[in-house]
Scaffold this active site. Structure first.
Site, mmCIF file in Angstrom:
data_model
loop_
_atom_site.group_PDB
_atom_site.id
_atom_site.type_symbol
_atom_site.label_atom_id
_atom_site.label_comp_id
_atom_site.label_asym_id
_atom_site.label_seq_id
_atom_site.Cartn_x
_atom_site.Cartn_y
_atom_site.Cartn_z
ATOM 1 C CG ASP A 90 58.250 -8.934 3.233
ATOM 2 O OD1 ASP A 90 57.095 -8.575 3.184
ATOM 3 O OD2 ASP A 90 58.822 -9.366 4.182
ATOM 4 C CG ASN A 94 53.533 -7.755 4.268
ATOM 5 O OD1 ASN A 94 54.451 -8.525 3.938
ATOM 6 N ND2 ASN A 94 52.044 -8.222 3.934
ATOM 7 C CG ASP A 143 54.335 -11.530 3.738
ATOM 8 O OD1 ASP A 143 55.435 -11.138 3.221
ATOM 9 O OD2 ASP A 143 53.188 -11.766 3.353
ATOM 10 C CG ASP A 202 54.670 -6.564 -0.056
ATOM 11 O OD1 ASP A 202 55.202 -5.631 -0.732
ATOM 12 O OD2 ASP A 202 54.713 -7.218 0.893
ATOM 13 C CD GLU A 211 56.633 -17.933 -22.149
ATOM 14 O OE1 GLU A 211 57.449 -18.474 -21.434
ATOM 15 O OE2 GLU A 211 55.314 -17.873 -21.925
ATOM 16 C CG HIS A 226 59.545 -15.395 -14.880
ATOM 17 N ND1 HIS A 226 59.525 -14.633 -16.363
ATOM 18 C CD2 HIS A 226 58.830 -16.470 -15.022
ATOM 19 C CE1 HIS A 226 58.638 -15.121 -17.028
ATOM 20 N NE2 HIS A 226 58.020 -16.043 -16.455
ATOM 21 C CG ASP A 227 59.660 -19.232 -17.236
ATOM 22 O OD1 ASP A 227 59.445 -19.597 -16.135
ATOM 23 O OD2 ASP A 227 59.006 -18.663 -18.029
#
Length: 558
Positions: free
Chosen positions: A21, A23, A25, A29, A254, A327-328
């Protein structure tokens, strides 16, 4: 096989929401990624794959795209992306993006236009069925029916995944043209290629007939009739010819549901893609179809056999994409090492086990520091829609709430999506505020800040593995053939990468016992090992979770 530029790449997958991150929040990003490019270059990464960064309502964390050529505001702007591209190029790092074209978001202008006007051409961009009741009993990947009724019409639309992810109708030639134009725009910006999401779902059984139920909900998993269906080859060939070939783009698909006897069509000399991910090893701990609430007991030999079968099948026709995390998936340390998940030596053994397999290796963020699974105390702590579905389906199938929670704690996709652990501060160096998803742990041992200063760390082990792969003298580790060594000990994995010039032997002990085994060929050099190995003239002894890469004499005994 003709050598291709992408065969020698080292690919690092970034889940942008959880990488860095910039910024304050609580959400990662593009500028955060740019700020960490020196870190990736130092590790030795030559290519990054960034999970979806496009405009999206984030029902499925960006895999529901509402504008294919705009950046999600939480990730930044198109100018930020162009800066990232330029800075990556300056460091010799290529960029891959996720290509999600099985479905869009229901907030995409195409779908909104289809809803607004039943006579619009955009009705043909999706799959709509006029019916007073649900058209069939197919179950979506995320649970419930694949059909969602429109509020003011006796019409249903089809979604393989979440109801906010309506499937695109690839039977429509005009839709395909729009998709090809979008892909070409991104390639014109200079990206090196794509990881292609859920691509084997783009062709359905057009009879749309109900099939035998496979759950107490009376539904049947749609994969049986909407994944890798006959006729898909027409779409995939056209996609390759129109988009990928003209740009010499690398494509990593995939592609679940592709059998080994189909690999030539998919990744052969004139295949649809450069390579595909094979999930058989990744999903060895659940029953076929990734039903998390039905765990499968397995032993190291089961894992080794899945890698072996996959590698030999791929080598016959094309190129591989070895991985142990994405990520899965849940974290490889927890899944494959079980009680040894926090053992750095065991994590190094796991790294060596897969890294020199035949193909282009993929590393997922946090894998290089040995991040582990989390432990959440309640369902409200989960973000992943698939985890929430599996919890409720497990309960419906007879699990207690505690058992269902344990299942998703272990298998949840959220395990890989927690913030990257840069240090052991309150928010692990990811952000200055509470992140969008709770951290796994505040661990100095499993943080970048600690490991980059420790030459005995897992991070340094990965750095050395990468460096070896890049050495001209070790070119065999990139392009050489693979052969597997059959050993009596079922907890030892052994394979050889070889060509007419060199031979390299990988030995991995994934047990908590010392093991000894004979060598077929004399050893020239020990390239890397994770500690405690002893080597005599014709024998190697590995300690618990010991692993090594050896250079052999070449006498043809492969």
């Amino acid at each position: 096989m003709e050598k291709k530029w992408w065969q020698s790449e080292i690919v690092y997958q970034i889940y942008p929401k959880s990488f860095q991150d910039s910024n304050g929040d609580g959400i990662g990003d593009l500028n955060g990624i740019t700020s960490r490019l020196d870190y990736l270059a130092d590790l030795g990464i030559t290519c990054i794959w960034i999970s979806p960064i496009f405009k999206s309502p984030m029902a499925d964390n960006g895999y529901d795209i509402s504008d294919y050529f705009d950046i999600a505001k939480e990730f930044g702007t198109m100018e930020d992306f162009k800066v990232l591209m330029a800075e990556a190029k300056a460091r010799g790092i290529k960029v891959l993006l996720d290509l999600v074209v099985n479905h869009s978001s229901d907030e995409h202008p195409w779908f909104q236009a289809a809803l607004a006007d039943p006579q619009s051409k955009y009705r043909g961009y999706y799959i709509f069925k006029e019916s007073a009741e649900r058209p069939n009993n197919w179950r979506s990947i995320f649970g419930g029916s694949v059909w969602e009724k429109l509020p003011n019409e006796d019409v249903y639309y089809y979604h393989t995944f979440h109801k906010k992810q309506p499937d695109l109708n690839w039977e429509n030639a005009e839709l395909r043209e729009e998709v090809y134009q979008m892909i070409t725009q991104w390639l014109e910006l200079g990206i090196a290629g794509f990881r292609i999401d859920a691509i084997t779902f783009i062709k359905k059984d057009l009879s749309f007939q109900s099939i035998e139920p496979d759950g107490v909900d009376g539904l049947a998993k749609c994969t049986k009739v909407s994944r890798n269906q006959p006729g898909i080859e027409v779409f995939l060939k056209e996609l390759n010819e129109r988009c990928f070939k003209p740009y010499d783009a690398v494509t990593v698909a995939e592609a679940p549901g592709v059998e080994y006897d189909q690999l030539d069509e998919f990744i052969g000399e004139d295949g649809f893609f450069s390579m595909i991910f094979d999930f058989k090893a990744a999903d060895l701990d659940v029953v076929s179809g990734s039903e998390w609430f039905k765990p499968v007991q397995w032993k190291p030999k089961d894992l080794f056999d899945k890698f072996k079968d996959s590698q030999l099948a791929i080598q016959k026709v094309g190129w591989g994409a070895p991985f142990i995390e994405n990520h899965d998936q849940n974290r490889a340390t927890t899944k494959y090492l079980k009680e040894a998940e926090k053992n750095p030596k065991a994590a190094k053994a796991l790294a060596l086990m897969y890294f020199n397999l035949y193909g282009t290796p993929f590393i997922y963020q946090g894998q290089e520091i040995g991040m582990i699974n989390f432990n959440r105390e309640g369902l409200e702590s989960f973000d992943d829609i698939s985890s929430i579905d599996q919890y409720h389906r497990g309960m419906a199938e007879g699990l207690s709430s505690g058992e269902a929670l344990a299942v998703i704690n272990y298998r949840s996709r959220d395990n890989a999506r927690t913030p990257m652990q840069w240090d052991d501060s309150q928010y692990v160096g990811f952000s200055t505020v509470a992140p969008w998803l709770a951290i796994t742990e505040q661990s100095l041992e499993r943080s970048v800040a600690d490991q980059i200063h420790d030459e005995q760390s897992l991070w340094y082990f990965y750095k050395k593995l990468i460096a070896l792969k890049k050495m001209p003298s070790c070119e065999t580790l990139v392009y050489g053939q693979i052969a597997f060594v059959d050993l009596e000990n079922p907890e030892v994995f052994a394979y050889r990468r070889f060509d007419e010039k060199s031979s390299y032997l990988t030995l991995v002990n994934l047990s908590n016992q010392e093991v000894e085994f004979p060598l077929e060929n004399p050893i020239v050099d020990i390239l890397i090992e994770n500690g405690g190995m002893s080597l005599s003239h014709r024998h190697v002894t590995l300690p618990p979770y010991g692993a090594t890469l050896l250079k052999e004499t070449t006498n043809g005994n492969y």
